[in-house]
Structures are given as structure tokens and as C-alpha cells.
Enzyme design. Structure first.
Site, PDB file in Angstrom:
ATOM      1  N   ARG A 158      10.831  -0.645  11.914  1.00 55.94           N
ATOM      2  CA  ARG A 158       9.677  -0.755  12.460  1.00 55.94           C
ATOM      3  C   ARG A 158       9.761  -1.778  13.277  1.00 55.94           C
ATOM      4  NH1 ARG A 158       4.469   0.507   8.481  1.00 55.94           N
ATOM      5  NH2 ARG A 158       3.727  -0.984  10.167  1.00 55.94           N
TER       6      ARG A 158
ATOM      7  N   ARG B 297      -0.708  -9.162  13.296  1.00 50.87           N
ATOM      8  CA  ARG B 297      -1.091  -8.184  12.409  1.00 50.87           C
ATOM      9  C   ARG B 297      -2.049  -8.936  11.373  1.00 50.87           C
ATOM     10  NH1 ARG B 297       3.840  -5.396  10.737  1.00 50.87           N
ATOM     11  NH2 ARG B 297       2.668  -3.871   9.558  1.00 50.87           N
TER      12      ARG B 297
ATOM     13  N   ARG C 215      -9.836   0.437   8.671  1.00 53.44           N
ATOM     14  CA  ARG C 215      -9.570  -0.938   8.755  1.00 53.44           C
ATOM     15  C   ARG C 215     -10.646  -1.422   9.782  1.00 53.44           C
ATOM     16  NH1 ARG C 215      -3.510   0.407   8.720  1.00 53.44           N
ATOM     17  NH2 ARG C 215      -2.299  -1.436   9.242  1.00 53.44           N
TER      18      ARG C 215
ATOM     19  N   LYS D 246       0.889  -1.096  -0.059  1.00 53.58           N
ATOM     20  CA  LYS D 246      -0.091  -0.073  -0.090  1.00 53.58           C
ATOM     21  C   LYS D 246       0.834   1.437   0.012  1.00 53.58           C
ATOM     22  CE  LYS D 246      -2.204  -1.198   3.738  1.00 53.58           C
ATOM     23  NZ  LYS D 246      -1.965  -2.405   4.333  1.00 53.58           N
TER      24      LYS D 246
ATOM     25  N   ARG E 116      11.432  -5.771   4.824  1.00 48.59           N
ATOM     26  CA  ARG E 116      11.079  -4.046   5.172  1.00 48.59           C
ATOM     27  C   ARG E 116      11.514  -4.051   6.294  1.00 48.59           C
ATOM     28  NH1 ARG E 116       4.940  -1.974   4.769  1.00 48.59           N
ATOM     29  NH2 ARG E 116       4.636  -2.640   7.104  1.00 48.59           N
TER      30      ARG E 116
HETATM   31  P1  AMP Z   1       0.375   0.560   9.039  1.00 46.84           P
HETATM   32  O1  AMP Z   1       1.606   1.591   9.015  1.00 46.84           O
HETATM   33  O2  AMP Z   1      -0.828   0.931   8.467  1.00 46.84           O
HETATM   34  O3  AMP Z   1       0.912  -0.852   8.794  1.00 46.84           O
HETATM   35  O4  AMP Z   1       0.014   0.826  10.412  1.00 46.84           O
HETATM   36  C1  AMP Z   1       0.880   0.613  11.809  1.00 46.84           C
HETATM   37  C2  AMP Z   1       0.145   0.370  12.939  1.00 46.84           C
HETATM   38  O5  AMP Z   1      -0.759   1.673  13.216  1.00 46.84           O
HETATM   39  C3  AMP Z   1      -1.231  -0.761  12.871  1.00 46.84           C
HETATM   40  O6  AMP Z   1      -0.720  -1.976  13.160  1.00 46.84           O
HETATM   41  C4  AMP Z   1      -2.139  -0.246  13.933  1.00 46.84           C
HETATM   42  O7  AMP Z   1      -1.605  -0.309  15.233  1.00 46.84           O
HETATM   43  C5  AMP Z   1      -2.018   1.257  13.833  1.00 46.84           C
HETATM   44  N1  AMP Z   1      -3.095   1.737  12.817  1.00 46.84           N
HETATM   45  C6  AMP Z   1      -2.849   2.374  11.567  1.00 46.84           C
HETATM   46  N2  AMP Z   1      -3.933   2.680  10.909  1.00 46.84           N
HETATM   47  C7  AMP Z   1      -5.125   2.047  11.723  1.00 46.84           C
HETATM   48  C8  AMP Z   1      -6.468   2.092  11.574  1.00 46.84           C
HETATM   49  N3  AMP Z   1      -7.096   2.692  10.419  1.00 46.84           N
HETATM   50  N4  AMP Z   1      -7.296   1.707  12.522  1.00 46.84           N
HETATM   51  C9  AMP Z   1      -6.454   1.092  13.698  1.00 46.84           C
HETATM   52  N5  AMP Z   1      -5.264   1.079  14.089  1.00 46.84           N
HETATM   53  C10 AMP Z   1      -4.523   1.415  13.044  1.00 46.84           C
END
Ligand code: AMP
Length: 189
Positions: free
Chosen positions: A133, A145, A88, A14, A127
Site C-alpha cells: 500500500r 492519516r 470515520r 483493526k 506493514r
Molecule cells: P483503511 O484501509 O481503513 O486504512 O482505509 C484506506 C483509505 O481508504 C483511507 O485512508 C481513506 O482514504 C479511505 N477510507 C476508508 N474508509 C473510509 C471512511 N470510512 N471514510 C472515508 N475514507 C475512507
């Protein structure tokens, strides 16, 4: 406005494809994950978000929806927005529809990247070498996740399918190949 939801499991590509889409369509990119990571680490909000994200759990809807709405409001003149990693949950999708609806706006389509699970795990571990991260580096957190994705997030595709807005895109191949497929879906409308 061209409002795209870029959807898919963690590691689907993404973030990478968002970069391409911003340049190609001149859109604003909003990633809730990026917003959480950019918060002042000393703030209560950052600590709260990190307490969930470090475990691979979703941050609660009320906090995430508020963060998203603030972020969208920073770009009143955007030609369109790529929503990356949001919504999400179905509650987030409903909140986004309501929020955009108040402005006479709506989501144009959801682009859902389809990638097999084994490939996701390989990509995330790779990654981790560059992202730094913690949630990418630990196989147990990755499992969590992906499990949370299946349980809480995958149903969001049905939300957009019911609106005739779901576009499935094969997420396996080179970055350029996948980008080509996304553009084809977007241009078809
Ligand atoms: P990402 O960078 O999109 O993989 O997001 C990293 C982390 O941020 C996720 O594993 C969640 O803990 C939190 N997070 C990001 N976007 C959301 C969302 N829309 N709803 C809930 N938690 C989120």
C-alpha cells in the site's frame, strides 16, 4: 445481531483483529478501505477514492456512506457485522445509525483500540513491506492519516460514548493478548 464497530487509528490492528473476530463470532466483515481497494481500478469511483486515499485523506462522506450501505445490503442474513474503518466521521456514524435503525437494527458497541502514536508509525512502515500500500510506505502520508484521524475520526468515539457503547481496549501486546481483551469486552456486552 452483534454489530461491532472496530475503531482506532491507522495501524492500530483493526484488520488483524477483524480476522480473529469473524472466526470467533461468525460475523461478516466490512472494511470500507478494502472495498475501495477492490474496486475496478479503471472505474470513476476507484479513481475518485484513490485520489483521496493516496494522499491519506478521507474519501467524501456521501460516496463512502453509499458504498457502505451497498455492502451491508449484500448480507441480509448476517448474524452480525464488524465495521472496520467505518464510521470515520460523525456524519458517517449518524448515517449508519439511521440506516440500521430503518431495519430495526443498531450498533451493539464500539471497540476502540488504543495504541501510542510512535508504535503506529512503526507498524505502518512495517506493514508497507507486505501490504504494497502506497499510503503505508510514505512517512508524510502516514503523518497526514494520523492527523486526519485526530481531527475527523477521533470525535466519533464520543458519539458512541454518549450512547454508552464505547469500550476502550489496550491495543499494545501480542495479537492473541489483544484479541483476548476484545473478546472480554464483547462478551461483557
Ligand atoms: P483503511 O484501509 O481503513 O486504512 O482505509 C484506506 C483509505 O481508504 C483511507 O485512508 C481513506 O482514504 C479511505 N477510507 C476508508 N474508509 C473510509 C471512511 N470510512 N471514510 C472515508 N475514507 C475512507
Amino acid at each position: 445481531m452483534l454489530n461491532l464497530v472496530l475503531f482506532g487509528p491507522p495501524g492500530a490492528g483493526k484488520g488483524t483483529q477483524s480476522e480473529n473476530l469473524i472466526n470467533h463470532y461468525g460475523l461478516v466483515h466490512i472494511s470500507t478501505g478494502d472495498v475501495f481497494r477492490a474496486l475496478d481500478p479503471a472505474s470513476d469511483l476507484a479513481k475518485l477514492a484513490k485520489s483521496y486515499s493516496d494522499k491519506g485523506d478521507l474519501v467524501p462522506d456521501d460516496v463512502t456512506i453509499q458504498i457502505l450501505e451497498n455492502e451491508v445490503s449484500k448480507h441480509p442474513n448476517a448474524k452480525g457485522v464488524i465495521y472496520d474503518g467505518f464510521p470515520r466521521t460523525n456524519a458517517q456514524a449518524e448515517a449508519l445509525d439511521k440506516f440500521l435503525g430503518k431495519k430495526g437494527d443498531s450498533i451493539s458497541m464500539m471497540i476502540a483500540l488504543d495504541v501510542a502514536e510512535e508504535e503506529l508509525k512503526t507498524r505502518l512502515l512495517k506493514r508497507a513491506e507486505v501490504s504494497g500500500r502506497a499510503d503505508d510506505a510514505d512517512p508524510e502520508i502516514i503523518e497526514n492519516r494520523i492527523a486526519n484521524y485526530k481531527r475527523q475520526t477521533a470525535p466519533v468515539a464520543d458519539f458512541y460514548k454518549a450512547q454508552g457503547k464505547l469500550r476502550l481496549v489496550n491495543g499494545i501486546g501480542s495479537i492473541d493478548e489483544i484479541f483476548g481483551r476484545i473478546c472480554e469486552a464483547v462478551d461483557k456486552g
